[in-house]
Design a protein around this motif. Structure first.
Motif, PDB file in Angstrom:
ATOM      1  N   ASP A 236       1.456   2.953   2.471  1.00 31.13           N
ATOM      2  CA  ASP A 236       1.972   3.222   3.710  1.00 31.13           C
ATOM      3  C   ASP A 236       3.252   2.371   3.773  1.00 31.13           C
ATOM      4  N   SER A 237       3.362   1.194   2.823  1.00 31.12           N
ATOM      5  CA  SER A 237       4.681   0.642   2.899  1.00 31.12           C
ATOM      6  C   SER A 237       5.619   1.244   1.908  1.00 31.12           C
TER       7      SER A 237
ATOM      8  N   GLU B  36       7.466   5.212   0.582  1.00 31.35           N
ATOM      9  CA  GLU B  36       7.436   6.637   0.981  1.00 31.35           C
ATOM     10  C   GLU B  36       8.301   7.335  -0.133  1.00 31.35           C
TER      11      GLU B  36
ATOM     12  N   SER C 112       0.937  -1.111   0.016  1.00 30.59           N
ATOM     13  CA  SER C 112       0.052  -0.005   0.052  1.00 30.59           C
ATOM     14  C   SER C 112       0.947   1.090   0.062  1.00 30.59           C
TER      15      SER C 112
END
Lengths: 364, 278
Positions: free
Chosen positions: B195-196, B198, B193
């Motif tokens: 979130d994994s 950056e 996602s």
């Protein structure tokens, strides 16, 4: 000047007639005539630019007949100190792979030119072998050759074809593919050679990268020696490539025998290569060839090759059998036609393909 | 009238002839117990990937006839142990300005030019063609390159990033809006996602990632797409092995991002994007 050239032409012709034949480009021709490669090529290990002898032979002995003015003998020398030569091969190829439609194409197999600057005649030369097609121009050889003792001991440095086994015109021969030493893969280094009456021997040290940039401090050392008699010859090659990727050891035996108009020619190469996979791999390849000079200007070549990609694996061997007819109707022109049949493991179609070709070959 | 000459056999050197005739007796193998690449069935297993298929059906059975060992033409070794490292993101020896395999860009990859016969230098490969490679094999190589040229899957103790577009410190062309990460194992898509991953720019500002996904059929690849091309400048992509949403493979092996041999740690990939897009 004209008188001097005429003298050279007549002298060369007489020399050829005295020898009742002579040598040219491929190993079988040298074996047929009982001569060494250096007789017909400025490169003592064969291939590339022809000598005065080689050019004269091509005009007076190789072809079925000679046309043109008998006095117009091409020597390769276009001006004092500069000789040129070339090869062009135009092909029609056809390939048949099981379970695929047959493909064919017209292709320029090669167009190459040779330049030999004999700045000190018979002693010091600067030599360039440039390929102009297919694709962009590519340098194949560029070296300096100095005969320390005329026709007996030389040193060569620069980009060159390395000495190993027989230098066949067919770079796709298994023995030439296996060793990686062929006329598609020159390397950069230095070579020392000895020419004696019945012996020819070379030792070369090169990067061992087949022309690619050097990537480690290790080098490739190859040596080749051949004992040449009128009707037979035998030789051996050895090589060691000290590479970070893994060492590579090569040995080879080769020889030829003449039986009247037929020349039998063979080579066996064995390679122990640590750079291929964990634990390394041992490979081998052979070539057996019979060339029958059916008549002046007509040669029939039958070749059987064998390739063992891994000595530790059974039943993975491949063969390639070729029948090629070579007709040289006039000087410097050759029409070649042949078929090649590959035989390998049945589960791989490409190892069981058939090829055919017709080639028009012009050279000088 | 052409007069035909026939063989005659003289004395001397006759021992050479049997040697040559012996060589002529060698025969081909029957392939028993071997796969299509001529390697033993049941040997070291190949992973299920395009690259492994390329290795098994093209490189090993065809190309290694020449491209093998330290003397391989142009230094290009295509045996299974070396092929990936010698191809991907490696400059061609014939045309140094072109990569042999330019991940994500088959048309700019020298290997494609060589097998399709459009290279400016040298002969079309295989050099002893025709036949050349069937179109489906060429398509396989194109597809593999277009997918980012992932290497064959080699699951180990951890999930690892094996290659990426961009590579660390690489400069991407202006207009870039898609990034690729290639892993050594099948990525668990449920853990993938925004979130994994950056992405930050040179001002340490977060760059929004529009789509982060495992593309269909490319189970060891994560594809990242931005909703607009990246502006020129410096960026850093972080692939999370720590935190609330660490990446892991289908066997639950967590990413070893910092390469210390211990599960966890982020993989940081700094890169640049050249000037403004036209």
């Amino acid at each position: 000047m004209i008188a001097r050239l005429t003298f050279i032409r007549v002298g060369a012709t007489m020399l050829l007639l005295a020898l009742a034949g002579a040598a040219q480009a491929e190993p079988y021709l040298a074996a047929q005539m009982g001569l060494k490669c250096a007789q017909c090529h400025v490169n003592p290990t064969g291939g590339g630019m022809r000598t005065l002898f080689g050019n004269t032979f091509a005009q007076t002995q190789l072809a079925a007949k000679r046309i043109g003015n008998p006095e117009d003998l091409w020597t390769g020398q276009v001006m004092k100190f500069l000789s040129v030569g070339g090869n062009a091969r135009a092909n029609w190829n056809v390939g048949d792979v099981p379970h695929q439609s047959t493909a064919n194409d017209f292709a320029v197999e090669e167009a190459r030119a040779y330049f030999d600057f004999g700045v000190i005649p018979n002693r010091l030369s600067v030599y360039v072998d440039q390929r102009f097609a297919p694709g962009n121009a590519t340098n194949l050889e560029a070296n300096v050759r100095y005969w320390l003792t005329e026709n007996a001991l030389y040193i060569k440095a620069g980009r060159m074809y390395l000495p190993f086994g027989y230098r066949f015109e067919d770079d796709n021969a298994f023995v030439r593919q296996l060793s990686g030493i062929n006329m598609q893969a020159p390397d950069e280094g230095v070579e020392i050679g000895i020419e004696k009456a019945s012996w020819t021997a070379q030792l070369a040290i090169s990067n061992g990268t087949a022309g690619a940039p050097e990537v480690d401090k290790g080098k490739l050392a190859v040596a080749r020696a051949e004992f040449v008699q009128s009707a037979w010859r035998v030789g051996a090659s050895a090589g060691f490539n000290d590479a970070d990727a893994g060492n590579r050891r090569m040995v080879g035996l080769f020889g030829a025998y003449r039986a009247g108009p037929v020349v039998l020619l063979g080579e066996l190469d064995y390679i122990d290569d640590d750079s291929i996979s964990v634990g390394g791999r041992k490979l081998a390849a052979t070539l057996a060839e019979a060339d029958w000079k059916m008549a002046q200007g007509h040669n029939l070549k039958l070749t059987h090759e064998w390739f063992e990609p891994d000595r530790d694996v059974d039943e993975d061997e491949q063969t390639r059998t070729s029948l090629v007819y070579e007709w040289s109707p006039v000087q410097f022109l050759q029409l070649r036609a042949g078929v090649r049949v590959y035989d390998g493991i049945p589960q791989n179609d490409l190892q069981n393909r058939k090829q055919g070709f017709v080639q028009l070959h012009g050279f000088f | 009238m052409v007069e035909i000459s026939l063989p005659t056999f003289g004395r001397g050197g006759l021992w050479v002839a049997p040697f040559i005739l012996l060589l002529a007796a060698c025969t081909a193998g029957n392939g028993a117990g071997l796969d299509a690449g001529g390697r033993p069935i049941g040997g070291p297993p190949g992973a299920n990937s395009d690259f492994q298929e390329i290795q098994d059906t093209i490189f090993t059975p065809i190309c290694t006839a020449c491209h093998l060992g330290a003397n391989a033409p142009q230094g290009l070794r295509l045996d299974a142990a070396n092929s990936y490292a010698m191809l991907v993101n490696v400059a061609s020896a014939e045309v140094p300005g072109t990569l042999r395999v330019n991940p994500g860009n088959p048309d700019a990859s020298y290997i494609v030019k060589k097998i399709e016969g459009t290279a400016a230098v040298g002969v079309r490969m295989p050099a002893n063609g025709p036949p050349y490679l069937p179109q489906d094999r060429i398509d396989l190589i194109r597809r593999w390159i277009a997918a980012g040229a992932p290497m064959a899957l080699q699951p180990g103790d951890f999930l690892r990033v094996t290659s990426s577009i961009p590579a660390a410190a690489e400069t991407l062309p202006a207009g870039t809006s898609r990034l690729l990460l290639v892993f050594n194992s099948e990525v668990d898509p449920s853990r993938v996602s925004a979130d994994s991953l950056e992405l930050r720019d040179a001002m340490d500002e977060l760059v929004p990632l529009a789509v982060v996904r495992v593309p269909p059929g490319r189970t060891n690849v994560i594809e990242i797409t931005m909703d607009r091309p990246l502006a020129g400048g410096s960026f850093q992509l972080a692939v999370r092995g720590d935190g609330p949403a660490p990446l892991a493979d289908m066997a639950g092996r967590v990413l070893d991002g910092d390469g210390d041999g211990i599960a966890g740690g982020d993989r940081l990939i700094p890169f640049d994007v050249s000037g403004a897009s036209r």
